[in-house]
Design a protein around this motif. Sequence first.
Motif, PDB file in Angstrom:
ATOM      1  N   ASN A   1       0.842  -1.193   0.000  1.00 48.46           N
ATOM      2  CA  ASN A   1       0.000   0.000   0.000  1.00 48.46           C
ATOM      3  C   ASN A   1       0.880   1.247   0.000  1.00 48.46           C
ATOM      4  O   ASN A   1       1.693   1.437   0.905  1.00 48.46           O
ATOM      5  N   GLN A   2       0.710   2.115  -0.973  1.00 48.10           N
ATOM      6  CA  GLN A   2       1.554   3.294  -1.110  1.00 48.10           C
ATOM      7  C   GLN A   2       1.084   4.468  -0.268  1.00 48.10           C
ATOM      8  O   GLN A   2       1.661   5.550  -0.316  1.00 48.10           O
ATOM      9  N   GLY A   3       0.034   4.238   0.506  1.00 50.17           N
ATOM     10  CA  GLY A   3      -0.461   5.267   1.405  1.00 50.17           C
ATOM     11  C   GLY A   3      -1.155   4.606   2.578  1.00 50.17           C
ATOM     12  O   GLY A   3      -0.752   3.534   3.030  1.00 50.17           O
ATOM     13  N   ILE A   4      -2.190   5.247   3.090  1.00 50.72           N
ATOM     14  CA  ILE A   4      -3.024   4.646   4.125  1.00 50.72           C
ATOM     15  C   ILE A   4      -4.474   4.705   3.678  1.00 50.72           C
ATOM     16  O   ILE A   4      -4.854   5.571   2.882  1.00 50.72           O
ATOM     17  N   ASP A   5      -5.279   3.761   4.155  1.00 51.36           N
ATOM     18  CA  ASP A   5      -6.706   3.734   3.866  1.00 51.36           C
ATOM     19  C   ASP A   5      -7.465   4.063   5.136  1.00 51.36           C
ATOM     20  O   ASP A   5      -7.222   3.455   6.190  1.00 51.36           O
TER      21      ASP A   5
END
Length: 256
Positions: free
Chosen positions: A157-161
């Motif tokens: 994951n290249q970010g956060i959800d």
Amino acid sequence: MALSACAERTRPAPVVNLETNSSSRQAQSPIQDKTYKVKKGETLYSIAFRAGTDVRTLAQYNNLKPPYQIYPNQTLHLTAQASKNNGSTNASKPIVKTVQKNSKKTVANDKAEEYGEVKGGKFTAVKVPSLKQKVNRWIWPVKGPVISNFSSAEKGNQGIDIAGKKGQPVKAAADGLIVYSGSALRGYGNLIIIKHNDDYLSAYAHNDELLVKEQETVKAGSVIARMGNTGTDRTMLHFEIRFRGKSVNPMRYLPK
């Protein structure tokens, strides 16, 4: 205890670590090819975002000078070697009329970058300020539990959800300029990209509704979208911070 509970509700919810193998996660993987064919609705910023590179680097690979003119079906080189092997990218670039409203004096003194788009056969140049200021503060774009953490793995994951309710306000995490607002990036749904300065971008994906357009300036806390589930299988905000085109862990920047 009542006061404490109220105070807690004003803070972002804690990470709950509900990692999932969402089909959209695979679709969000960076472009791995050496070349890329431009699709309708894309800008150089959105392509650089997917390729995981800085927009200035991508422009250099393709001999693109301000304004950063690209068009559907154009082939862009995503690596220095591809650019070297294929020579100038712009030899077959159709001739379009550049709409310029600035005086020569203004242009000479303005070091802003530019990009643009073709509409109705005419190319419109768009100024992108060279934002020199530091990002003084970052704020949470939405309130809700973090259901998936950042991962530096190749297909991580290249970010956060962040989970939430459909229609929930999505806010700009810092002051900046909207450099992309659309749905041309597969796997991101309705996406907004904000340029904060020459080093930092932030991205807000899977929105139900986009409330800002490209070229608009926003302040930290400005409502830019409504949360949704476009491009994914549940209502959430996928949030990323990029430093010179590379994904970094947003949790290192957002307040605790």
